[in-house]
Scaffold this active site. Structure first.
Site, PDB file in Angstrom:
ATOM      1  N   HIS A   5      31.374  30.522  44.004  1.00 51.25           N
ATOM      2  CA  HIS A   5      31.662  31.840  44.570  1.00 51.25           C
ATOM      3  C   HIS A   5      30.378  32.468  45.109  1.00 51.25           C
ATOM      4  CE1 HIS A   5      34.783  30.926  41.601  1.00 51.25           C
ATOM      5  NE2 HIS A   5      35.587  31.717  42.288  1.00 51.25           N
ATOM      6  N   GLU A  49      44.899  46.939  21.408  1.00 48.73           N
ATOM      7  CA  GLU A  49      44.602  45.688  20.699  1.00 48.73           C
ATOM      8  C   GLU A  49      43.608  44.816  21.460  1.00 48.73           C
ATOM      9  OE1 GLU A  49      48.714  47.066  19.508  1.00 48.73           O
ATOM     10  OE2 GLU A  49      47.686  46.716  21.423  1.00 48.73           O
ATOM     11  N   HIS A  75      58.905  42.616  16.073  1.00 51.00           N
ATOM     12  CA  HIS A  75      57.701  42.739  15.263  1.00 51.00           C
ATOM     13  C   HIS A  75      57.503  41.563  14.298  1.00 51.00           C
ATOM     14  CE1 HIS A  75      57.709  46.684  16.949  1.00 51.00           C
ATOM     15  NE2 HIS A  75      56.764  47.158  16.150  1.00 51.00           N
ATOM     16  N   HIS A 121      34.768  34.781  49.173  1.00 47.93           N
ATOM     17  CA  HIS A 121      34.864  34.884  47.715  1.00 47.93           C
ATOM     18  C   HIS A 121      34.595  33.561  47.002  1.00 47.93           C
ATOM     19  CE1 HIS A 121      36.332  35.939  43.724  1.00 47.93           C
ATOM     20  NE2 HIS A 121      37.119  34.886  43.779  1.00 47.93           N
TER      21      HIS A 121
END
Length: 673
Positions: free
Chosen positions: A35, A414, A476, A265
């Site tokens: 890149h 999280e 859950h 890129h």
């Protein structure tokens, strides 16, 4: 500022930055992979940062008080490798630059921590570097509060691209950093408005200035190619007193035929384009050749940090001997000498008292005795403190009013929590742990994978580990989550059966240096099964004989966590019927797999039928222990889950899904014929 003006106004800077650009261009071309566009666009920013602001010493890449530089846009790795080479990192020779992306080189496609000196964190998955840097900045704040500015007084700098800011983890990281008022964190945004598919506006019209400002950041803009403007912006950022976004307006693939296009890129520019680029840059030298005047200037940039490091060393040596020893200990990742004795004392107490508690509570009991003797721990939870049992008395809350606090309210983040903990561990001097429900490891997975890839000892306290959590239901209940944790290389997953095993698991997690730990802990109460005190850490061998057959051994029950109690109940019933039964507790499949053949054969000998018992799917690593290791398919069975759970009280779910002592007994009898 266009190239002609830049060359005219800042001729020396231009050539110094051009050295960075051309090393990147030539390395990508030689590899036929990589890149080039981002290093070409951000070379001016990086040159100003490294030469005017960054505190570092290539002769001591692990100097504890260095500034941290994180290339969150890790695909532009040649920007970093070029800087490491030019500033004098000994291992980063020109031959390593030539070997970009080749087998065995120190210049892999994306920066890898632990592989290349000078790389602070593994990046490539976009946004991870930014989020990890938040943890580094938090660690600096905490350690400055603990040891003083003479020991810790540095900044964390990040180069992030448009893609980093689009990734969801960036939102978690930005919010956390803003709330914590991390004034030593500076993000340099490569604002080139180009992604792989085209202009960023194809998919995103976010006003990043307003976004960062709303999260409590300072925002400043600069021309990303004007060295004086870049310097002004960074100087302002350092004095802002809050985390700062520096909007660096740049051109991807600067000066090339593919400037400002996606083609810049992720592909080599091609020989013809590179030849033209050399003319545009005024760079007549062949690939990988840096003229001595420019090379000497860059070496001087690298050498400048030696005096700062020596001054730091003198300040350190002026401290008391115990203070120096403690600083050395925490940065080496060594546990306190009292840890082993503290764990043994707790184990002995628990074996004598025999409480019935959830292993999430067991974990809290361990932390209650460990945190006071291990001041480097910083705990936290993703808004589940009362459920994860991760906070103990006296820690104090870490925030802008109390940098000595050792508990972080991460909020419902999280992924951001996991990445920040990685950053703390990478920074050094901190032992981070954080909690959420086991099922939500899916939200943290990207950062957990990097914990393993980098080999950092982040501790994940994952509670509510099965259908045993009950009424919250299948959303859950993590039936498949243990499988991916165990399948992740260089990760140790613990599923302890009682408080004694939990204490042993914590001891192993807190003494680990080269890999993360996942503690899978129950919501429901579990009996103490280890009633005979053993000073030895049996969990360290991964699996061991918890109860032996009283007569001829005809069955071996292998269980983890909450199901070990079920195995013990089934054993009692089988023994009553004259079927000699051994129970093997297996708190860590990974650790057992690392034991030598003789020990594994002793625990799992050939002959008896084997039944695995776990409230998860069988694909969680079970077949090795049931069918391999001297086992046979005709003599092996599994009692556990084959699909998702349901909403009901925990005991009812165990009954309905057939994870009971009765089911184990019937399975053994069926296998015995």
């Amino acid at each position: 500022m266009d190239i002609a003006t830049l060359r005219e106004k800042h001729p020396d800077h231009w050539m110094r930055a051009a050295a960075v650009r051309m090393l990147a261009v030539d390395a990508v071309q030689a590899a036929n992979s990589g890149h080039p566009g981002m290093p070409m666009g951000m070379a001016d920013v990086a040159t100003v940062l490294f030469s005017r602001h960054l505190k570092f010493d290539p002769k001591d890449p692990r100097w504890p008080d260095r500034d941290r530089f994180v290339l969150s846009a890790g695909h532009g790795s040649m920007l970093l490798y070029a800087l490491l080479h030019l500033t004098g990192y000994e291992a980063m020779t020109i031959d390593q630059i030539r070997a970009f992306r080749q087998w065995g080189s120190l210049t892999p496609g994306h920066p890898e921590y632990g592989h290349t000196p000078g790389v602070e964190t593994t990046t490539g998955p976009l946004g991870q570097g930014l989020a990890t840097a938040v943890g580094m900045a938090m660690a600096e704040e905490a350690l400055r509060a603990r040891f003083g500015k003479r020991v810790q007084d540095h900044y964390t700098y990040v180069i992030a691209g448009d893609g980093c800011l689009m990734e969801g983890i960036s939102h978690e990281a930005i919010g956390l950093a803003g709330r914590q008022k991390l004034g030593r964190l500076i993000v340099l945004w490569d604002n080139n408005n180009i992604s792989i598919d085209g202009e960023v506006t194809l998919s995103d019209i976010t006003d990043q200035h307003k976004r960062f400002s709303a999260a409590g950041w300072h925002v400043v803009s600069c021309d990303g190619h004007d060295p004086d403007d870049i310097d002004r912006a960074i100087t302002e950022a350092k004095a802002a007193g809050k985390p700062t976004l520096v909007d660096c307006k740049t051109h991807i693939g600067l000066g090339s035929a593919v400037q400002d296009s996606p083609k810049a890129h992720g592909a080599p520019l091609g020989e013809e384009n590179i030849a033209r680029l050399r003319e545009v840059y005024g760079w007549p030298w062949p690939p990988f050749e840096i003229p001595e005047e420019i090379a000497a200037w860059w070496r001087a940039v690298g050498a400048r940090g030696a005096a700062e490091r020596q001054a730091w060393q003198e300040r350190l040596e002026a401290l008391s001997a115990p203070r120096q020893k403690e600083i050395a200990r925490v940065f080496a990742g060594e546990p306190p000498r009292r840890l082993a004795a503290t764990i043994r004392a707790l184990k002995k107490q628990i074996s004598e008292e025999g409480p019935k508690v959830a292993t999430r509570k067991s974990s809290e009991m361990v932390l209650e005795v460990v945190n006071p003797i291990m001041p480097e721990t910083i705990g936290g939870s993703a808004d589940l403190t009362g459920s994860n049992n991760t906070m103990t008395a006296g820690l104090g809350i870490f925030d802008e009013t109390n940098r000595k606090g050792r508990y972080v309210h991460y909020g419902i983040r999280e992924h951001g929590m996991a990445a920040a903990m990685n950053g703390m561990a990478l920074h050094g001097g901190i032992r981070p742990y954080g909690g959420t429900f086991l099922v939500f490891t899916d939200y943290a997975r990207g950062a957990m994978r990097l914990s393993a890839l980098m080999g950092v000892p982040t501790v994940y306290v994952m509670t509510h580990d099965s259908i045993g959590l009950g009424e919250d239901g299948p959303t859950h209940q993590p039936v498949e989550t243990l499988a991916i944790c165990r399948a992740t290389p260089n990760t140790v997953t613990f599923r302890p059966c009682d408080t004694v095993e939990t204490a042993e698991a914590w001891e192993l997690a807190l003494t680990s240096k080269g890999r993360p730990s996942v503690l899978a802990l129950s919501r429901q109460g579990l009996p103490t099964l280890r009633r005979e005190h053993k000073t030895r850490n049996l969990t360290a061998q991964g699996a061991y004989v918890l109860a032996e057959a009283t007569g001829k051994r005809r069955a071996i029950l292998i269980a983890t966590g909450s199901e070990v109690a079920i195995a013990m109940e089934a054993r009692a019933r089988l023994e009553e019927e004259g079927i000699g039964t051994r129970v093997v507790s297996m708190p860590s499949m990974e650790l057992f797999a690392e034991q030598d053949e003789a020990l594994r054969r002793k625990v799992l000998p050939a002959g008896p039928v084997r039944v695995g018992i776990e409230a998860g799917v069988r694909d969680g690593g079970w077949d090795r222990w049931l069918l391999g290791e001297r086992g046979r398919e005709a003599k092996a069975g599994f009692v556990g889950m084959s699909g998702f759970g349901a909403s009901a009280p925990g005991p009812k779910l165990y009954e309905e899904f057939g994870i009971t002592a009765e089911a184990v007994v019937e399975k053994v009898k069926a296998l015995l014929g």
